[in-house]
Design a protein around this motif. Structure first.
Motif, PDB file in Angstrom:
ATOM      1  N   GLY A 145       8.060 -10.863  -1.310  1.00  0.00           N
ATOM      2  CA  GLY A 145       7.822 -10.377   0.044  1.00  0.00           C
ATOM      3  C   GLY A 145       9.179  -9.490   0.460  1.00  0.00           C
ATOM      4  N   ASN A 146       8.778  -8.170   0.670  1.00  0.00           N
ATOM      5  CA  ASN A 146       9.990  -7.494   1.548  1.00  0.00           C
ATOM      6  C   ASN A 146       9.914  -7.141   2.865  1.00  0.00           C
ATOM      7  OD1 ASN A 146      11.775  -5.340   2.215  1.00  0.00           O
ATOM      8  ND2 ASN A 146      10.599  -3.912   0.715  1.00  0.00           N
ATOM      9  N   TRP A 147      10.463  -8.005   3.696  1.00  0.00           N
ATOM     10  CA  TRP A 147      10.458  -7.795   4.991  1.00  0.00           C
ATOM     11  C   TRP A 147      10.980  -6.628   5.638  1.00  0.00           C
ATOM     12  CZ3 TRP A 147      11.296 -13.150   7.868  1.00  0.00           C
ATOM     13  CH2 TRP A 147       9.955 -14.329   7.433  1.00  0.00           C
ATOM     14  N   LYS A 148      11.604  -5.862   4.738  1.00  0.00           N
ATOM     15  CA  LYS A 148      12.209  -4.759   5.349  1.00  0.00           C
ATOM     16  C   LYS A 148      12.909  -5.040   6.734  1.00  0.00           C
ATOM     17  CE  LYS A 148       8.395  -2.062   3.507  1.00  0.00           C
ATOM     18  NZ  LYS A 148       7.580  -0.850   3.242  1.00  0.00           N
ATOM     19  N   MET A 149      12.878  -4.229   7.756  1.00  0.00           N
ATOM     20  CA  MET A 149      13.791  -4.464   9.137  1.00  0.00           C
ATOM     21  C   MET A 149      12.858  -4.832   9.753  1.00  0.00           C
ATOM     22  SD  MET A 149      16.315  -1.532  10.782  1.00  0.00           S
ATOM     23  CE  MET A 149      15.111  -0.626  11.829  1.00  0.00           C
TER      24      MET A 149
ATOM     25  N   GLY B 183      16.465   0.253  -5.473  1.00  0.00           N
ATOM     26  CA  GLY B 183      15.727   1.370  -5.703  1.00  0.00           C
ATOM     27  C   GLY B 183      14.590   1.348  -4.952  1.00  0.00           C
ATOM     28  N   HIS B 184      14.063   0.667  -4.112  1.00  0.00           N
ATOM     29  CA  HIS B 184      13.045   0.898  -3.059  1.00  0.00           C
ATOM     30  C   HIS B 184      12.912   2.252  -2.699  1.00  0.00           C
ATOM     31  CE1 HIS B 184      10.136   0.340  -0.036  1.00  0.00           C
ATOM     32  NE2 HIS B 184       9.578  -0.812  -0.554  1.00  0.00           N
ATOM     33  N   SER B 185      11.681   2.794  -2.756  1.00  0.00           N
ATOM     34  CA  SER B 185      11.507   4.155  -2.503  1.00  0.00           C
ATOM     35  C   SER B 185      11.998   4.524  -1.230  1.00  0.00           C
ATOM     36  CB  SER B 185      10.012   4.644  -2.191  1.00  0.00           C
ATOM     37  OG  SER B 185       9.380   3.984  -1.546  1.00  0.00           O
ATOM     38  N   GLU B 186      11.958   3.640  -0.013  1.00  0.00           N
ATOM     39  CA  GLU B 186      12.690   3.766   1.474  1.00  0.00           C
ATOM     40  C   GLU B 186      14.044   3.819   1.239  1.00  0.00           C
ATOM     41  OE1 GLU B 186      10.966   0.598   3.441  1.00  0.00           O
ATOM     42  OE2 GLU B 186       8.898   1.531   3.010  1.00  0.00           O
ATOM     43  N   ARG B 187      14.811   3.303   0.266  1.00  0.00           N
ATOM     44  CA  ARG B 187      16.336   3.410   0.151  1.00  0.00           C
ATOM     45  C   ARG B 187      16.320   4.933  -0.635  1.00  0.00           C
ATOM     46  NH1 ARG B 187      19.738   0.608   2.609  1.00  0.00           N
ATOM     47  NH2 ARG B 187      21.237   1.774   1.183  1.00  0.00           N
TER      48      ARG B 187
ATOM     49  N   TYR C 148       6.402  -1.610  -9.803  1.00  0.00           N
ATOM     50  CA  TYR C 148       5.706  -0.204  -9.632  1.00  0.00           C
ATOM     51  C   TYR C 148       5.193  -0.080  -8.204  1.00  0.00           C
ATOM     52  CZ  TYR C 148       2.078   3.292  -9.862  1.00  0.00           C
ATOM     53  OH  TYR C 148       1.455   4.694  -9.659  1.00  0.00           O
ATOM     54  N   GLU C 149       5.687   0.805  -7.560  1.00  0.00           N
ATOM     55  CA  GLU C 149       5.389   0.989  -6.272  1.00  0.00           C
ATOM     56  C   GLU C 149       5.022   2.505  -5.911  1.00  0.00           C
ATOM     57  OE1 GLU C 149       6.528  -2.276  -3.499  1.00  0.00           O
ATOM     58  OE2 GLU C 149       8.281  -0.833  -3.472  1.00  0.00           O
ATOM     59  N   PRO C 150       3.648   2.931  -6.095  1.00  0.00           N
ATOM     60  CA  PRO C 150       3.282   4.331  -5.563  1.00  0.00           C
ATOM     61  C   PRO C 150       4.044   4.716  -4.060  1.00  0.00           C
ATOM     62  CG  PRO C 150       1.406   3.358  -6.388  1.00  0.00           C
ATOM     63  CD  PRO C 150       2.672   2.086  -6.173  1.00  0.00           C
TER      64      PRO C 150
ATOM     65  N   GLY D 207       2.229  -1.883  -3.013  1.00  0.00           N
ATOM     66  CA  GLY D 207       1.705  -0.858  -2.160  1.00  0.00           C
ATOM     67  C   GLY D 207       0.487  -1.146  -1.590  1.00  0.00           C
ATOM     68  N   SER D 208       0.515  -1.693  -0.161  1.00  0.00           N
ATOM     69  CA  SER D 208      -0.731  -2.302   0.470  1.00  0.00           C
ATOM     70  C   SER D 208      -1.526  -3.469  -0.460  1.00  0.00           C
ATOM     71  CB  SER D 208      -1.628  -1.109   0.497  1.00  0.00           C
ATOM     72  OG  SER D 208      -0.990  -0.085   1.460  1.00  0.00           O
ATOM     73  N   VAL D 209      -0.718  -4.271  -0.849  1.00  0.00           N
ATOM     74  CA  VAL D 209      -1.180  -5.494  -1.336  1.00  0.00           C
ATOM     75  C   VAL D 209      -1.788  -6.316  -0.036  1.00  0.00           C
ATOM     76  CG1 VAL D 209      -1.091  -7.599  -2.833  1.00  0.00           C
ATOM     77  CG2 VAL D 209      -0.247  -5.445  -3.673  1.00  0.00           C
TER      78      VAL D 209
ATOM     79  N   ALA E  97       3.275  -9.110  -7.379  1.00  0.00           N
ATOM     80  CA  ALA E  97       3.099  -8.139  -6.329  1.00  0.00           C
ATOM     81  C   ALA E  97       4.582  -8.216  -5.776  1.00  0.00           C
ATOM     82  CB  ALA E  97       2.118  -8.218  -5.468  1.00  0.00           C
ATOM     83  N   LEU E  98       4.938  -6.732  -5.171  1.00  0.00           N
ATOM     84  CA  LEU E  98       5.999  -6.861  -4.156  1.00  0.00           C
ATOM     85  C   LEU E  98       5.235  -6.395  -3.020  1.00  0.00           C
ATOM     86  CD1 LEU E  98       8.814  -6.785  -3.445  1.00  0.00           C
ATOM     87  CD2 LEU E  98       9.207  -4.515  -3.995  1.00  0.00           C
ATOM     88  N   VAL E  99       5.374  -7.128  -2.031  1.00  0.00           N
ATOM     89  CA  VAL E  99       4.537  -6.933  -0.862  1.00  0.00           C
ATOM     90  C   VAL E  99       5.249  -6.801   0.452  1.00  0.00           C
ATOM     91  CG1 VAL E  99       2.718  -8.129   0.611  1.00  0.00           C
ATOM     92  CG2 VAL E  99       2.761  -9.016  -1.762  1.00  0.00           C
ATOM     93  N   GLY E 100       5.119  -5.935   1.100  1.00  0.00           N
ATOM     94  CA  GLY E 100       5.509  -5.475   2.359  1.00  0.00           C
ATOM     95  C   GLY E 100       5.044  -6.126   3.640  1.00  0.00           C
ATOM     96  N   GLY E 101       4.135  -5.305   4.446  1.00  0.00           N
ATOM     97  CA  GLY E 101       3.636  -6.072   5.594  1.00  0.00           C
ATOM     98  C   GLY E 101       3.015  -7.350   5.539  1.00  0.00           C
ATOM     99  N   ALA E 102       2.186  -7.424   4.592  1.00  0.00           N
ATOM    100  CA  ALA E 102       1.370  -8.642   4.225  1.00  0.00           C
ATOM    101  C   ALA E 102       2.381  -9.793   3.929  1.00  0.00           C
ATOM    102  CB  ALA E 102       0.033  -8.372   3.523  1.00  0.00           C
TER     103      ALA E 102
HETATM  104  C1  PEP Z   1       7.013  -2.411  -0.050  1.00  0.00           C
HETATM  105  O1  PEP Z   1       7.573  -1.690   0.814  1.00  0.00           O
HETATM  106  O2  PEP Z   1       7.676  -2.809  -0.935  1.00  0.00           O
HETATM  107  C2  PEP Z   1       5.568  -2.489   0.203  1.00  0.00           C
HETATM  108  C3  PEP Z   1       4.924  -2.685  -0.882  1.00  0.00           C
HETATM  109  O3  PEP Z   1       4.875  -2.395   1.451  1.00  0.00           O
HETATM  110  P1  PEP Z   1       3.657  -2.676   1.844  1.00  0.00           P
HETATM  111  O4  PEP Z   1       3.101  -3.773   1.318  1.00  0.00           O
HETATM  112  O5  PEP Z   1       3.221  -2.822   3.194  1.00  0.00           O
HETATM  113  O6  PEP Z   1       2.489  -1.448   1.395  1.00  0.00           O
END
Ligand code: PEP
Length: 246
Positions: free
Chosen positions: A9-13, A91-95, A161-163, A205-207, A224-229
């Motif tokens: 899980g990536n909680w970001k900010m 190397g997250h795409s936001e970085r 892999y994060e499109p 990506g939107s998992v 998975a690498l999961v952001g929002g969820a």
């Molecule tokens: C992410 O930022 O790494 C990500 C996958 O975000 P989300 O799951 O919200 O698309």
């Protein structure tokens, strides 16, 4: 040995001390069928690690390539480790977009992270323009070659892999598109590293709970690498359970 299954899980900010209560509910769903890692904002790493929620590993979202020095606002890999982190996203795409990080920067950070005994989750992914131009596989292979250092092993490195166009948008690639990129990642890693076949490959990506089972059934998708969820136990728990059963 097969690759480890990982729900990260990536909680970001996002998140605060009160959000740590989500971990208790998440921990209740962990059955050992996959590794679970949460990467909160850096300020929450130590309190999260100190909570010692059973089965939950804690990670950073970035680190500096140097071990110490005059780098205001940055964090060294050893400091993340000292705070209780076992993993770090690099190397997250936001970085890459917000801080102009290059593949070479990511590789240098990965070397520093490995020296500090952190497991790196190294992100690669194409933009929508690159996909539309038919350049996806070339972009992915290039990012992988440049961002993953020679010291990478299946024990210290995970690839995500994060499109870029799928992050936070609610859009996901087709099954075939995910499978195609993961097959390329597996082939590139196996060509370059003795244990490349054992490195874990995550899709990000939107998992969501609704698409997790389908994504985890795809070849060479080991988690998975999961952001929002990943922010709420009600969303992340079913994803962990889907991966555990996959
Ligand atoms: C992410 O930022 O790494 C990500 C996958 O975000 P989300 O799951 O919200 O698309």
């Amino acid at each position: 040995m097969v690759p480890r299954k990982i729900a990260a899980g990536n909680w970001k900010m996002n998140g605060d001390l009160a959000a740590l209560s989500q971990l208790d509910q998440m921990a209740g769903s962990i059955d050992g069928g996959c590794d679970v890692v949460i990467c909160p904002p850096a300020l929450l790493i130590h309190p999260m690690a100190s909570k010692a929620a059973p089965g939950i590993h804690v990670g950073g979202q970035d680190c500096h390539a140097k071990t110490s020095g005059a780098h205001t606002g940055d964090l060294a890999a050893a400091q993340l480790h000292d705070a209780g982190a076992t993993h770090v996203i690099l190397g997250h795409s936001e970085r890459r977009a917000d801080h102009a990080e290059t593949d070479a920067d990511v590789s240098a950070k990965a070397i520093a992270a490995h020296q500090a005994e952190l497991i790196t989750i190294i992100c690669v992914g194409e933009t929508e323009d690159q996909r539309d131009s038919g350049d996806t596989l070339q972009v992915i292979s290039g990012q992988l070659a440049g961002s993953v250092p020679d010291c990478a092993t299946a024990a210290n490195t995970v690839i995500a892999y994060e499109p870029v166009w799928a992050i936070g948008t609610g859009r996901t690639p087709t099954d075939d598109q995910i499978a195609e990129v993961h097959a390329r990642l597996r082939a590139d890693l196996s060509d370059r590293f003795d244990d490349g076949a054992q490195m874990s490959l995550l899709y990000g990506g939107s998992v969501k709970p609704a698409n997790a089972t389908q994504i985890f059934a795809l070849p060479h998708v080991n988690g998975a690498l999961v952001g929002g969820a990943s922010l709420k136990a009600a969303d992340f728990t079913p994803i962990i359970q889907a991966l555990s059963k996959a």
